[in-house]
Structures are given as structure tokens and as C-alpha cells.
Scaffold this motif. Structure first.
Motif, PDB file in Angstrom:
ATOM      1  N   LEU A  29       0.827  -1.211   0.000  1.00  0.00           N
ATOM      2  CA  LEU A  29       0.000   0.000   0.000  1.00  0.00           C
ATOM      3  C   LEU A  29       0.861   1.261   0.000  1.00  0.00           C
ATOM      4  O   LEU A  29       0.518   2.250  -0.660  1.00  0.00           O
ATOM      5  CB  LEU A  29      -0.948  -0.006   1.199  1.00  0.00           C
ATOM      6  CG  LEU A  29      -2.021  -1.096   1.177  1.00  0.00           C
ATOM      7  CD1 LEU A  29      -2.834  -1.063   2.449  1.00  0.00           C
ATOM      8  CD2 LEU A  29      -2.913  -0.980  -0.039  1.00  0.00           C
ATOM      9  N   ASP A  30       1.982   1.236   0.721  1.00  0.00           N
ATOM     10  CA  ASP A  30       2.907   2.378   0.686  1.00  0.00           C
ATOM     11  C   ASP A  30       3.453   2.584  -0.723  1.00  0.00           C
ATOM     12  O   ASP A  30       3.543   3.715  -1.212  1.00  0.00           O
ATOM     13  CB  ASP A  30       4.056   2.169   1.665  1.00  0.00           C
ATOM     14  CG  ASP A  30       3.610   2.270   3.112  1.00  0.00           C
ATOM     15  OD1 ASP A  30       2.524   2.826   3.361  1.00  0.00           O
ATOM     16  OD2 ASP A  30       4.356   1.771   3.980  1.00  0.00           O
ATOM     17  N   TRP A  32       2.000   1.663  -3.523  1.00  0.00           N
ATOM     18  CA  TRP A  32       0.887   2.122  -4.366  1.00  0.00           C
ATOM     19  C   TRP A  32       0.718   3.638  -4.238  1.00  0.00           C
ATOM     20  O   TRP A  32       0.620   4.345  -5.232  1.00  0.00           O
ATOM     21  CB  TRP A  32      -0.394   1.411  -3.958  1.00  0.00           C
ATOM     22  CG  TRP A  32      -1.560   1.704  -4.861  1.00  0.00           C
ATOM     23  CD1 TRP A  32      -2.257   2.876  -4.939  1.00  0.00           C
ATOM     24  CD2 TRP A  32      -2.144   0.826  -5.823  1.00  0.00           C
ATOM     25  NE1 TRP A  32      -3.247   2.782  -5.873  1.00  0.00           N
ATOM     26  CE2 TRP A  32      -3.202   1.524  -6.434  1.00  0.00           C
ATOM     27  CE3 TRP A  32      -1.894  -0.472  -6.195  1.00  0.00           C
ATOM     28  CZ2 TRP A  32      -4.007   0.953  -7.404  1.00  0.00           C
ATOM     29  CZ3 TRP A  32      -2.702  -1.024  -7.174  1.00  0.00           C
ATOM     30  CH2 TRP A  32      -3.737  -0.316  -7.770  1.00  0.00           C
ATOM     31  N   GLN A  33       0.677   4.125  -3.020  1.00  0.00           N
ATOM     32  CA  GLN A  33       0.468   5.556  -2.810  1.00  0.00           C
ATOM     33  C   GLN A  33       1.655   6.385  -3.274  1.00  0.00           C
ATOM     34  O   GLN A  33       1.490   7.505  -3.760  1.00  0.00           O
ATOM     35  CB  GLN A  33       0.181   5.834  -1.332  1.00  0.00           C
ATOM     36  CG  GLN A  33      -1.159   5.310  -0.895  1.00  0.00           C
ATOM     37  CD  GLN A  33      -1.440   5.570   0.567  1.00  0.00           C
ATOM     38  OE1 GLN A  33      -0.534   5.875   1.330  1.00  0.00           O
ATOM     39  NE2 GLN A  33      -2.694   5.433   0.951  1.00  0.00           N
ATOM     40  N   ARG A  34       2.863   5.859  -3.143  1.00  0.00           N
ATOM     41  CA  ARG A  34       4.071   6.589  -3.505  1.00  0.00           C
ATOM     42  C   ARG A  34       4.329   6.599  -5.009  1.00  0.00           C
ATOM     43  O   ARG A  34       4.726   7.618  -5.570  1.00  0.00           O
ATOM     44  CB  ARG A  34       5.255   5.965  -2.760  1.00  0.00           C
ATOM     45  CG  ARG A  34       6.562   6.684  -2.910  1.00  0.00           C
ATOM     46  CD  ARG A  34       7.675   6.013  -2.116  1.00  0.00           C
ATOM     47  NE  ARG A  34       7.926   4.647  -2.600  1.00  0.00           N
ATOM     48  CZ  ARG A  34       7.687   3.534  -1.897  1.00  0.00           C
ATOM     49  NH1 ARG A  34       7.172   3.604  -0.685  1.00  0.00           N
ATOM     50  NH2 ARG A  34       7.951   2.351  -2.408  1.00  0.00           N
ATOM     51  N   LYS A  39      -5.919   6.358  -7.318  1.00  0.00           N
ATOM     52  CA  LYS A  39      -6.267   6.415  -5.900  1.00  0.00           C
ATOM     53  C   LYS A  39      -6.939   5.116  -5.475  1.00  0.00           C
ATOM     54  O   LYS A  39      -7.610   4.456  -6.269  1.00  0.00           O
ATOM     55  CB  LYS A  39      -7.210   7.582  -5.639  1.00  0.00           C
ATOM     56  CG  LYS A  39      -6.566   8.923  -5.861  1.00  0.00           C
ATOM     57  CD  LYS A  39      -7.538  10.034  -5.536  1.00  0.00           C
ATOM     58  CE  LYS A  39      -6.891  11.378  -5.769  1.00  0.00           C
ATOM     59  NZ  LYS A  39      -7.809  12.478  -5.453  1.00  0.00           N
TER      60      LYS A  39
END
Length: 66
Positions: A29-30, A32-34, A39
Motif C-alpha cells: 500500500l505504501d 501504491w500511494q508513492r 487512488k
């Protein structure tokens, strides 16, 4: 798909992880967001305890084909 922000897609991801902290999931998840522009709408987690042999049994049955 960053070109279509109103389009909701499903992404299924499966990996071995350690409950209840789920470190592999958090790293994903980190990332993905980075790194990704899309979104996240929702994250659902399914957990199935320790992986072991399945509950199989033998059945006394004969089937003839042809």
C-alpha cells in the motif's frame, strides 16, 4: 487509469502475510500511494489462519467413461 478518474477498477492481490499487522500488505500500500497515480477507494482483507493440509477424504466410487 489516471486518464479516467471516475472509472472504478478492481485489483485483486494475494500474498502470504503475517496477521494481525500484515507487513507485506502495508509495504504494498505504501508503494501504491508513492508510485502509482490511481487512488485507492477501499481495501478489504481476507484472512484464513495458518495454511495447512486441506481436509480431504477418500470416497468409494467407480466411474466408467466410454
Amino acid at each position: 487509469m489516471p486518464d479516467h478518474p471516475t472509472l472504478l477498477q478492481t485489483y485483486v492481490w494475494q500474498d502470504m502475510d503475517m496477521a494481525p499487522r500484515f507487513p507485506v500488505l502495508h509495504r504494498f500500500l505504501d508503494f501504491w500511494q508513492r508510485e502509482l497515480e490511481g487512488k485507492l477507494n477501499r481495501v478489504r482483507i481476507a484472512h484464513a489462519g495458518i495454511v495447512g493440509p486441506s481436509g480431504s477424504r477418500f470416497v468409494d466410487l467407480q466411474v466408467a467413461l466410454h
